[in-house]
Design a protein around this motif. Structure first.
Motif, mmCIF file in Angstrom:
data_model
loop_
_atom_site.group_PDB
_atom_site.id
_atom_site.type_symbol
_atom_site.label_atom_id
_atom_site.label_comp_id
_atom_site.label_asym_id
_atom_site.label_seq_id
_atom_site.Cartn_x
_atom_site.Cartn_y
_atom_site.Cartn_z
ATOM 1 N N GLU A 9 -64.924 17.301 -26.529
ATOM 2 C CA GLU A 9 -64.096 17.498 -27.959
ATOM 3 C C GLU A 9 -65.015 18.048 -28.854
ATOM 4 O O GLU A 9 -66.002 17.972 -29.529
ATOM 5 C CB GLU A 9 -62.904 16.786 -28.344
ATOM 6 N N SER A 18 -67.751 15.597 -29.053
ATOM 7 C CA SER A 18 -67.323 14.289 -27.931
ATOM 8 C C SER A 18 -66.858 14.054 -27.642
ATOM 9 O O SER A 18 -66.139 14.990 -26.766
ATOM 10 C CB SER A 18 -67.033 13.017 -29.449
ATOM 11 N N LEU A 20 -64.274 13.655 -24.781
ATOM 12 C CA LEU A 20 -62.431 13.616 -24.162
ATOM 13 C C LEU A 20 -62.333 12.688 -23.285
ATOM 14 O O LEU A 20 -61.626 11.535 -23.462
ATOM 15 C CB LEU A 20 -62.012 14.996 -25.213
ATOM 16 N N LEU A 21 -63.286 13.051 -22.361
ATOM 17 C CA LEU A 21 -62.702 12.750 -21.156
ATOM 18 C C LEU A 21 -63.794 12.811 -20.128
ATOM 19 O O LEU A 21 -63.981 13.692 -19.688
ATOM 20 C CB LEU A 21 -61.201 12.877 -20.304
ATOM 21 N N TRP A 32 -52.991 21.146 -23.993
ATOM 22 C CA TRP A 32 -52.595 20.675 -24.539
ATOM 23 C C TRP A 32 -51.543 20.549 -25.117
ATOM 24 O O TRP A 32 -50.907 22.525 -25.123
ATOM 25 C CB TRP A 32 -53.583 20.823 -26.370
ATOM 26 N N VAL A 56 -52.897 10.449 -25.501
ATOM 27 C CA VAL A 56 -54.389 10.562 -26.059
ATOM 28 C C VAL A 56 -54.102 9.465 -27.034
ATOM 29 O O VAL A 56 -55.076 8.142 -26.983
ATOM 30 C CB VAL A 56 -54.967 11.635 -26.957
ATOM 31 N N HIS A 255 -56.755 22.687 -30.771
ATOM 32 C CA HIS A 255 -55.972 21.445 -30.528
ATOM 33 C C HIS A 255 -54.645 22.256 -31.779
ATOM 34 O O HIS A 255 -54.805 23.047 -32.479
ATOM 35 C CB HIS A 255 -56.268 20.509 -31.620
ATOM 36 N N ARG A 260 -60.051 21.350 -34.359
ATOM 37 C CA ARG A 260 -60.459 20.903 -33.649
ATOM 38 C C ARG A 260 -60.296 22.023 -31.532
ATOM 39 O O ARG A 260 -58.827 22.227 -31.649
ATOM 40 C CB ARG A 260 -60.995 19.872 -32.602
ATOM 41 N N VAL A 262 -60.536 21.695 -27.250
ATOM 42 C CA VAL A 262 -61.476 21.026 -25.583
ATOM 43 C C VAL A 262 -61.838 22.176 -24.835
ATOM 44 O O VAL A 262 -60.934 22.986 -24.772
ATOM 45 C CB VAL A 262 -60.391 19.927 -25.325
#
Length: 291
Positions: A9, A18, A20-21, A32, A56, A255, A260, A262
């Motif tokens: 993300e 960071s 996300l998965l 999303w 989430v 998003h 933000r 992904v």
């Protein structure tokens, strides 16, 4: 070792990147949901690549479209409809085709059956159309078709390809697509397309459709996020991203909060092993040294 796909993300001001998965399985091509509380993505957690839905806040995940040996979903690029009720995606089989699945269940529905090679679906803001790229009459083209499936496609312009990514502007004014030449825009009514930017790793549009965000490599090969005005294509800003320079980035999805996005991050992972108790074949080693 091998290719490792994870989801990261990115804040659009570049201040934060960071995970996300990120698991031992492959996960990529996230989309999303309109609520922003869930996302669909491609994963091989059940063996064959399939489309999964993950919450989430609650942390659960479940498969929603199954991968089949006769029609796999590794390049599915799932995309939610504006109302969140339908998922468009690509299934690769004898035909590479865009399919539609209702989130509440029921059979898959093909978008159209004129072409045998279709990719990169994207929804119109009102949910009535899906734009995509297809191979027709020995050339790639950008087309749109009614989102209910079975309708007659409409040719918009030449362009696209099997590795394309498409976005329909939230304002409804423009359709953006990328091919080997770069990122283009074209009117939803068709006509001549215009090249906006050289090829980038990924792109997405702001919520108002006035800004195009691009992820690209800087001169020093690090990743950066650039913002361009729409439709002029004038660069407004660029920021560095804390992403591995050796990674590959793709499939950017904004998003719903507009702050933000992904992306899929592909990295080549390798391990080094030490074998203990190995009895050296001295004659063979002697032969290697001699030669």
């Amino acid at each position: 070792g091998g290719d490792e796909y994870d989801l990261a993300e990115i804040s659009l001001d570049g201040s934060k990147v960071s995970p996300l998965l990120a698991t031992a399985r492959q996960e990529h091509s996230a989309s999303w949901s309109p609520s922003g509380r869930q996302f669909a993505y491609v994963s091989n957690a059940a063996g064959l690549p399939g489309i999964w839905l993950r919450s989430v806040g609650e942390g659960w995940a479940r498969p929603i479209v199954q991968g089949l040996a006769e029609g796999h979903l590794d390049k599915a690029q799932p995309r939610f409809s504006p109302d969140g009720q339908t998922l468009a995606y690509v299934r690769l089989a004898d035909r590479h085709a865009v399919w539609l699945s209702n989130m509440s269940g029921g059979p898959e529905v093909p978008l159209e059956q004129e072409s045998s090679d279709q990719h990169a679906p994207a929804w119109s803001p009102d949910g009535n159309w899906i734009v995509y790229t297809r191979f027709m009459k020995q050339k790639w083209e950008i087309a749109k078709a009614p989102s209910g499936g079975g309708g007659r496609p409409v040719h918009l312009c030449e362009g696209g390809g099997s590795a394309s990514w498409l976005e329909w502007s939230p304002s409804g004014e423009w359709i953006f697509y990328q091919d080997q030449e770069g990122v283009h825009l074209v009117s939803p009514d068709g006509g001549t397309s215009r090249l906006l930017h050289p090829p980038s790793a990924a792109f997405a549009l702001s919520k108002d459709g006035a800004t195009l965000y691009l992820i690209r490599r800087a001169a020093d090969r690090h990743w950066e996020l650039a913002s361009l005005s729409v439709p002029a294509g004038v660069e407004r800003k660029r920021v560095s991203l804390n992403l591995l320079p050796e990674a590959d980035i793709s499939d950017m999805c904004l998003h719903p909060d507009g702050n933000r996005a992904v992306v899929s991050v592909r990295a080549l992972k390798r391990d080094i092993w030490i074998l203990d108790g190995f009895e050296q074949p001295s004659r063979l080693l002697h032969g290697w040294k001699w030669h």
